[in-house]
Structure formats: C-alpha cells, structure tokens
Design a protein around this motif. Structure first.
Motif, PDB file in Angstrom:
ATOM      1  N   UNK A   1       0.843  -1.196   0.000  1.00  0.00           N
ATOM      2  CA  UNK A   1       0.000   0.000   0.000  1.00  0.00           C
ATOM      3  C   UNK A   1       0.879   1.246   0.000  1.00  0.00           C
ATOM      4  N   UNK A   2       0.507   2.247  -0.783  1.00  0.00           N
ATOM      5  CA  UNK A   2       1.250   3.495  -0.843  1.00  0.00           C
ATOM      6  C   UNK A   2       0.586   4.549   0.029  1.00  0.00           C
ATOM      7  N   UNK A   3       1.391   5.306   0.782  1.00  0.00           N
ATOM      8  CA  UNK A   3       0.891   6.404   1.633  1.00  0.00           C
ATOM      9  C   UNK A   3      -0.233   5.943   2.559  1.00  0.00           C
ATOM     10  N   UNK A   4      -0.093   4.716   3.071  1.00  0.00           N
ATOM     11  CA  UNK A   4      -1.144   4.162   3.937  1.00  0.00           C
ATOM     12  C   UNK A   4      -1.090   4.779   5.328  1.00  0.00           C
ATOM     13  N   UNK A   5      -2.257   5.134   5.840  1.00  0.00           N
ATOM     14  CA  UNK A   5      -2.388   5.646   7.208  1.00  0.00           C
ATOM     15  C   UNK A   5      -3.308   4.678   7.961  1.00  0.00           C
ATOM     16  N   UNK A   6      -2.765   4.043   8.985  1.00  0.00           N
ATOM     17  CA  UNK A   6      -3.461   2.959   9.667  1.00  0.00           C
ATOM     18  C   UNK A   6      -3.749   3.311  11.119  1.00  0.00           C
ATOM     19  N   UNK A   7      -4.887   2.811  11.599  1.00  0.00           N
ATOM     20  CA  UNK A   7      -5.235   2.925  13.016  1.00  0.00           C
ATOM     21  C   UNK A   7      -5.437   1.512  13.540  1.00  0.00           C
TER      22      UNK A   7
END
Length: 495
Positions: free
Chosen positions: A38-44
């Motif tokens: 995944x590119x530029x993934x922001x995960x919580x």
C-alpha cells in the motif's frame, strides 16, 4: 470516506452504527498480499491486545516495516508497557498538569480521577490541553489515565483501552473523536493528488523574526509539488500528527526549553527525517558549548571568557579582554541576549543582570566589522553566501528596541559562492562539520588578524529575496532534494 484504514481483531468489533470507514481484520493485514505494498497508507490499529508478540503488536511492527504510518507505533507500545519507562516521558507535562487541575473546574470528589482519552480528546474541557499533550506524547487511540493527589496531582498510571471493552455511553464520544482525528488533516490540506513524499514544515505565523518569511514558505510548497513532495505548513498544534509525515523541516526559531526541540525529538523517535535534528539544536543553541567546541578544534574565534555565577570575574575579564566587552547569554538568538559594556561599571551592572537568568554567561572581545559573512551549509556542502551589514548607527545586524519591540535590520549582499574568499568557505565548512551534516549558517568576520568564526546557527535564515537572491528557486529545490535523498536512504535501510 476517510483515507485512514482501520484494523480490528474481530469484524464484530466495528459496529454497524460506527463511521463508514475502510475496516479490515488484523489477520488480513498480516497475510493478504494486497496490503504489503500500500502506498501512503495511514493505519489505526484497534486490536484487542498490544502485548508483546500478539497480533496487535505484529500489526504495528509490520506496518513500520512496510513504511505505513500507524498508530500506535511499536515505540509507543514499548513506552506504555512499563510505568518505569513512561514516567520518564511525562515529567515535562507536570507544569501543564498542575495548571489544568489547579486553575480549572473538573469533577473532583476524591483525590483520584480517571480520564478517558480518545485520539487526544477528553470529556472535560478543562483538561483538554493536557489530554492533547498526553496523546502527542503517547499516540495511542484509546487511553485511560489515572491521576492521584498527594500534596499535588500526578499521573499514577496510563493504560491502553480496547475498543471491544468500551461501555455504551463511550461509543458516541469515540466516534466523534475518531471523526475529528481522521478528517482534520484532510480538510486542512485539501490535497488534489497523492504525492510521493510528505514533508511538514513547522512555522509560527506570529513570530516576529522567523527564519523563513511567508514568501519563502510558499516557495517551499510550490517547488515541493514539482518534486513530488506534499509540503504541509504546520504549527505547534499539530504535534500529535507528526507520524503522518516522512520528514520534518523546522522553520521556527529553535531553543532547548521550547516545543521546537520537542518536535525534533518526536520526529526523530518516529524515524522521520528531521532538520534541525535534536543534536544540532542542542549544540548550536548554546553559545558556551559552541565556544568550547570550536576552541578545542582550534577554529579561530573571538577571545572568550566563560563566567560562572558567584565567581570573581572583573579582574579576570580585564586581564584578558579590552573594553568594550561583549556579553552573551548562552541561548540568545537574532542578536538578542548580546550586550556591550564600555567600562567596569557597565560590565558589573550587566553581568549581575544576566546572572539572574543564567548561571553561566560569556564575555568576548569586541571585533567590529561593517558586515558579517553568513555561509549556508547543507550536508557538509556550501549552499549560499551572504554579507549582512550592521544596522544604521548600531554595532549589530539586528537592532532591537526593548521598549517598543520593534527592530531594524542592516542591508545584505548575496554572492555567488565562487566570488567568496576561499578561506571564508573553508573555515565555515570546517566549523559546521563539528556539529553534523544538517543545515547550518556559519557567521564569520574578516578582521586584520584573519577570519574569525562568531557562531554556527542550526536554524539559519532562508528568506525569499535574500538568501536565494543568487540561486532563486534552486535554493529551495536543493534543500528539498536533500530531504528526498535522506527519506530514500532511510527506506533502503529498513528494507
């Protein structure tokens, strides 16, 4: 829909009444190939457990290996794993903690209070600033903080809450806090496209003498887009969001006892590329350290006497220096904290005044020149060269009016590097090399006795129309390409 990806342990943990967001299970994230790249993934990460070697722990660990931005990070989980560890991180919050409890109203019936913090939000407005700082220090989605009072309030314990363990009345607050967290950055930045890298520039719109003027900051944004970098101008309110970036560029006057240093430390802890790095700030902002460092390496500097509070200094100064004598506090900036004494009486008065704020001060010989050289250096290479002339009828480049707060600056002249005396460039490069490989501004004087280094600045000016007068937009491009180089070097290191 938010650009954040929510990771849960069980599908049932994400209730139908929650926000419409991208939600996957931790098992899918760990094993499905589509999530590897995944590119530029922001995960919580909202797993039920973050204990060492659990699925929740591996989720954060592998996210970092995949260069995904995730909260909580493994470092945060480690910091929260033991009171002995996180106690070191909360000492700096004590002043805010006392203010929050002593100056405001909150539900107090005993000497104990539990505060639930969701994404930096809490239910008591009086404690909101404290909640935000706790989230900034420990960027974990769901926290429970226990305060106890014994002579004064203190943090007794910090625990991580699990989403599936929330009680019904907490769900509405959780959804509101999550919505605020995931949408705030998107609405501020209004991205038109996805860029390869994200760079945060810390600035203060209210700063009187910022290291970069507004026009320069706009140029960083514009040039950054051409280099596939999304440059985001942030302020101190964005401390908790640093992990969402690849790099941090501090364009605000730095100091150790200041949030700029905390930003640099947090960026370093989050494995971001950061200029100014914490070590450079630590070394450059203290003139005592600089004087000793340069002297130990036999770099030519003004004759300097270090004065200690309570010591007999008058005869020592007069034995080594002629009047007028320049007096400096260790951490002054932009010509502040620098004074001149013409005789013994002025010396005694000013030293006594300065010792009220610092246990150590510097006395230096006065070397007047009509201008100072400033050589900008990046990664041990010269970047620009300027002459800064003294302000009218004054002995410094910047003349401050202590009564009105106004200031006057002298004129400047920016040079091609090839037109600068070779010894000026070489001395500047040598001086900066003892600090590091960051961005520095070395101030030098050309005297009858030769080149003399006045100081090395970790946060040199980069103003549109001044330092870039020769290079134009290429100055911004050189700096931004250096960020790209460092980001890619970090990426290769962690592969």
């Amino acid at each position: 829909m938010s650009s954040h990806l929510i990771i849960v342990e069980k599908e049932a943990d994400w209730q139908p009444s929650f926000l419409d967001m991208q939600v996957i299970t931790v098992k899918d994230y760990l094993v499905e190939p589509e999530y590897f790249t995944l590119q530029n993934a922001k995960l919580i990460n909202l797993c039920r457990s973050y204990r060492y070697l659990s699925q929740g722990y591996y989720c954060s660990l592998l996210a970092e290996a995949r260069h995904h931005r995730i909260i909580p990070t493994v470092r945060t989980l480690r910091d929260l794993s033991s009171k002995a560890i996180y106690s070191l991180n909360i000492e700096s919050l004590d002043e805010l903690l006392q203010q929050s409890f002593n100056n405001q109203q909150y539900p107090q019936t005993t000497d104990r209070l539990e505060l639930v913090i969701f994404f930096g939000q809490c239910e008591f407005p009086a404690l909101q600033k404290l909640a935000q700082q706790l989230f900034a220090t420990f960027a974990c989605p769901l926290l429970k903080v226990e305060f106890r009072h014994q002579k004064q309030w203190s943090i007794y314990a910090i625990r991580i809450l699990q989403l599936n363990a929330l009680i019904d009345k907490q769900y509405e607050f959780f959804i509101k806090a999550l919505n605020t967290y995931t949408l705030r950055k998107t609405s501020i930045r209004k991205r038109r496209r996805v860029y390869r890298y994200d760079l945060a520039i810390l600035h203060n719109p209210q700063e009187t003498l910022p290291p970069s003027n507004t026009a320069a900051l706009r140029k960083f944004v514009d040039v950054g887009h051409k280099l596939d970098i999304d440059v985001d101008l942030i302020t101190k309110k964005d401390y908790s969001r640093l992990a969402e970036y690849d790099a941090l560029f501090i364009r605000e006057t730095t100091a150790i006892e200041h949030y700029t240093y905390r930003f640099a430390k947090k960026a370093e802890n989050e494995n971001l590329v950061v200029i100014d790095d914490p070590d450079s700030i630590l070394r450059c902002t203290n003139k005592v350290y600089l004087a000793e460092l340069l002297k130990s390496h036999k770099v030519p500097v003004p004759k300097t006497v270090i004065l200690y509070k309570g010591s007999a200094y008058t005869r020592r100064i007069e034995a080594e220096l002629d009047y007028p004598v320049v007096l400096k506090i260790p951490d002054g900036a932009f010509s502040r904290g620098v004074f001149k004494a013409y005789n013994r009486q002025e010396l005694t008065n000013k030293v006594g005044e300065l010792f009220k704020t610092s246990d150590i001060i510097l006395a230096q010989e006065y070397l007047y020149t009509p201008y100072d050289w400033r050589i900008g250096i990046l990664n041990r290479k010269p970047l620009y060269a300027c002459q800064y002339f003294m302000s009218d009828a004054h002995w410094q480049i910047v003349k401050h009016d202590t009564e009105t707060g106004h200031y006057d600056e002298g004129r400047f002249h920016t040079f091609e590097l090839t037109d600068v005396p070779e010894k000026v460039i070489k001395t500047a490069l040598r001086s900066a090399s003892y600090i590091g490989d960051g961005l520095y501004g070395v101030d030098l004087k050309e005297t009858e006795q030769g080149i003399v280094v006045i100081e090395v600045n970790d946060n040199p000016n980069l103003d549109e129309g001044v330092e870039n007068a020769v290079l134009k937009n290429e100055l911004y491009a050189i700096i931004l390409r250096e960020f790209i180089r460092r980001i890619e070097r970090k990426s290769r290191h962690f592969r």
